[in-house]
Scaffold this motif. Sequence first.
Motif, PDB file in Angstrom:
ATOM      1  N   LYS A 184       0.829  -1.200   0.000  1.00  0.00           N
ATOM      2  CA  LYS A 184       0.000   0.000   0.000  1.00  0.00           C
ATOM      3  C   LYS A 184       0.865   1.251   0.000  1.00  0.00           C
ATOM      4  O   LYS A 184       0.573   2.224  -0.710  1.00  0.00           O
ATOM      5  CB  LYS A 184      -0.921  -0.009   1.213  1.00  0.00           C
ATOM      6  N   THR A 185       1.951   1.228   0.791  1.00  0.00           N
ATOM      7  CA  THR A 185       2.860   2.378   0.862  1.00  0.00           C
ATOM      8  C   THR A 185       3.515   2.644  -0.484  1.00  0.00           C
ATOM      9  O   THR A 185       3.637   3.799  -0.914  1.00  0.00           O
ATOM     10  CB  THR A 185       3.948   2.124   1.922  1.00  0.00           C
ATOM     11  N   LYS A 186       3.939   1.565  -1.174  1.00  0.00           N
ATOM     12  CA  LYS A 186       4.574   1.722  -2.487  1.00  0.00           C
ATOM     13  C   LYS A 186       3.587   2.268  -3.512  1.00  0.00           C
ATOM     14  O   LYS A 186       3.944   3.109  -4.343  1.00  0.00           O
ATOM     15  CB  LYS A 186       5.135   0.382  -2.956  1.00  0.00           C
ATOM     16  N   ILE A 213       0.960   4.179  -2.930  1.00  0.00           N
ATOM     17  CA  ILE A 213       0.741   5.599  -2.623  1.00  0.00           C
ATOM     18  C   ILE A 213       1.923   6.434  -3.113  1.00  0.00           C
ATOM     19  O   ILE A 213       1.743   7.521  -3.675  1.00  0.00           O
ATOM     20  CB  ILE A 213       0.522   5.795  -1.110  1.00  0.00           C
ATOM     21  N   ALA A 214       3.137   5.905  -2.927  1.00  0.00           N
ATOM     22  CA  ALA A 214       4.339   6.618  -3.375  1.00  0.00           C
ATOM     23  C   ALA A 214       4.347   6.789  -4.887  1.00  0.00           C
ATOM     24  O   ALA A 214       4.716   7.850  -5.409  1.00  0.00           O
ATOM     25  CB  ALA A 214       5.585   5.868  -2.910  1.00  0.00           C
ATOM     26  N   LYS A 257       1.780   9.419  -5.849  1.00  0.00           N
ATOM     27  CA  LYS A 257       2.262  10.761  -5.511  1.00  0.00           C
ATOM     28  C   LYS A 257       3.313  11.240  -6.496  1.00  0.00           C
ATOM     29  O   LYS A 257       3.430  12.442  -6.739  1.00  0.00           O
ATOM     30  CB  LYS A 257       2.846  10.755  -4.095  1.00  0.00           C
TER      31      LYS A 257
END
Length: 422
Positions: free
Chosen positions: A2-4, A6-7, A10
């Motif tokens: 999920k973090t990747k 979102i990155a 962005k």
Amino acid sequence: MKTKLIAILKQVFPASYPELAIFLFFLICYGILGSYIAFHYRIIFDSRIPWDAYFSFDNKAIVMTGGSFERHPLAYYFFNWVREFSLWVSGGKMDVIFRLTLAWLSNLAISLCMVQIFKYLRNIIRLPLQISILIILFFGLFSTSIILSFTPENFTYTLLLLSIYNYYAAVKLKKEEKIPGSALALAGITVGGLTITNLVKVFIPVLFEKDFFRSWKKFGNAAFRVMLTTACFVFLYLLRIDFKYENIFSKTNQQYEKFSNVESIPDWDMMLSYFFGGSILFPSFMTTDKHNMKGFNFKGLLMEPYSSSFCYAFVIVLLTLILWSYFKNFKNKLVQVLAVSFAVDIVIHCIMRFGLHTSYIYGGHFVFVYPLLLGWLFYSYRSKPKMLSFLTVTMGILFVFLLTNNLYRMSDFFMFLEKYYQ
């Protein structure tokens, strides 16, 4: 995971209010231009005209097939999606809505490209907002940016992908991190898949990773990532042509012979007027008689060499600023990445002379380098107010000339559309 995700979102999309403002500004401006052309003229997509309706772009051929496999090996799959999505929006008809959808997909790609360049100027070079806006507006007026904003072509999406990758690589290099093998493979397949000669540009940032030439371990790791990317690309390429690899060499040789033996204009003039200049500053246009090899005759539009000394002066001044930036920031590895990437296109088009007589259409492969090197030039004089003022005034003059010239030439383009493509 999920973090990747979102990155990634962005990075690709606006992540701040200034970035959103830049995105919406260009989306609206380019959208108005592309929508008007799509509604009133049939030049964006005409089923009777496979290529060369304007500036040697191959709109219909690209949309239907992705282009020749030897130069655009995996574009077939990408443009299948583009075509099917556009047909879904238009209800299966290749009508005005179909053209409008193609134009807006191009508009979205170029507007997102503007965001990537703006991100680089602000987040990598750390330029003040006002200077970043001046440079991005200057870039937005390039002839390549304007034309590709409504043109469904490989160059349109290549410009976006190269901009995304260069920003991503700059972030990694600035943090002294290596580019992951997965990211390298994805970039190689997408960038190289749309235009094969751009595959080498994916590997350029790897050469500037920390301790690349000082550590055998890091050199070996980099070599493995490059070989993995190459293997993935080659496998998909061969799969695309049913492993009939002998066709690649024969077709490539035919293309090189076809696009490298034009002697009508001196090489130095083609370099200035077409390669370095035509992708930024429109020259005058000339109409030509074309046919689709099936009995349909139509008019095409090509660029002429510059006829005004002011145009040559503009290009020379801009190139002077670019060279100034390069030598001033010679020890900066991010500048070297941009310079080596640009050198690849200079070798292909100016030295090997491939497509030099129409090299303005290849701007999508390299024009993003200009605003970034200009940004680095401003950065190198960040603590010298007088030099900053000089550079700002110079950029302002170039901006006004570019705006005036390209608006005037676009009026000529619309006269051509009115006469032949209503």
